[in-house]
Design an enzyme around this catalytic site. Sequence first.
Site, short mmCIF file in Angstrom:
data_model
loop_
_atom_site.label_atom_id
_atom_site.label_comp_id
_atom_site.label_asym_id
_atom_site.label_seq_id
_atom_site.Cartn_x
_atom_site.Cartn_y
_atom_site.Cartn_z
N ASN A 1 -1.47 12.06 13.73
CA ASN A 1 -2.55 11.97 12.65
C ASN A 1 -2.23 13.17 11.54
OD1 ASN A 1 -5.09 12.21 11.07
ND2 ASN A 1 -6.21 11.39 12.98
N HIS B 1 -4.80 4.20 7.57
CA HIS B 1 -4.62 5.67 7.89
C HIS B 1 -3.88 5.72 9.25
CE1 HIS B 1 -5.80 9.53 9.43
NE2 HIS B 1 -6.85 9.34 9.94
N CYS C 1 -9.40 12.03 5.94
CA CYS C 1 -8.45 11.26 5.96
C CYS C 1 -8.73 10.06 5.02
CB CYS C 1 -8.43 10.59 7.31
SG CYS C 1 -8.64 11.76 8.59
#
Length: 331
Positions: free
Chosen positions: A288, A258, A112
């Site tokens: 996500n 993020h 990520c």
Amino acid sequence: MIGVKILGAGKCAPENIATNEDFAKIVDTNDEWITTRTGIKKRHIANGEPTWFLGARAAKAAVENAGIKPDEIGLIIATTITGDYSTPSVSCIIQREIGAKGSMAIDVNCACSGFVYGFDMAKRYLQTDCGLKYALVVSSEELSKITDYTDRSTCVLFGDGAAAVVLERCDDTIYAAYLGADGTGAQYLLAKSYESHTPFSNGGVKIEDDMPKRENHCLYQDGKEVYKFATKTLPLACQKTCEILGMTPGDLNCIVPHQANKRIIETAAKNLSLPIDRFFLNLEEYGNTSSASIPIALCDAIDTGAIKRGDKVCLVGFGAGLTYGSVIFEY
Ligand code: ACO
């Protein structure tokens, strides 16, 4: 100070959408649990499109938006943990698809944090005298490939998507980066790769590590450990990057974190003594998407006017590895 300018940005999300209600039909969950624990309402899920395809679409949009020709790009950095092939790289396929003839093409796997690492690597290439005019950073992910749709504690979190930016060197701006990793937390977030299978193996030495044993290639996470890491690292990386520039987080116009979980971002905002509206959030719409989540949010922030030219912007990521990273630049 030498930094970078974003000339153009673009994104691509699959049309196929899975809502919280859709998840309630396949695992024991409900909209209320998912919304209060994560903030996520829906995710885009690929319906046959490969990872490179989403990345190429996003890259094309970014190049068009930048108003440059694809063959003027000298470097493509693609970030992904869900590429279609072990080799060739996603960056090479994207190079072919967009016609960025002859450019360097590198894949980066930092989970990520990938876009933040890629952004900083591109800046460092652009600042050297290697004849590079423009760099493309593109993040493309299909978490649906490695999601266990029988595990309610992880499957509701992830989605697919891609986004890209075209960068140019800028000699009169602000720029700082703070990147790092903590491999001692590798066992908290993982997806298993291939095991070796050779006719020459004779059972040999078995090296054990402390990674959780996995039967499949799906993502495993220790949610509580990842939560602790994220809530500590996000504000720390942001704070440290500000310190390099002699700024405070309060001087930032917008933070694009993020998009893992709304509660993580709310806790970080509290730790930095910032109002939550200083953070750009779109995880409600995408879930996500690992390394694609920051550039997708960046695109949306630019498109909606949440980030304007001249704004001081912080991108901050954290993820498997464990990795973390933050950059500050002027949009
Ligand atoms: N629906 C309903 N109940 C659920 C679900 C679900 N989807 N998932 C878990 N539960 C249950 C659990 O089984 C547990 O039930 P029990 O008490 O009967 O055992 C209960 O909810 C509480 O579970 P916890 O794991 O304690 O829930 P928590 O409040 O910690 O939230 C979460 C879980 C959202 C995963 C949290 O740990 C978290 O946000 N972790 C960070 C993870 C993250 O964002 N990862 C993203 C990937 S990493 C990255 O991008 C960097």
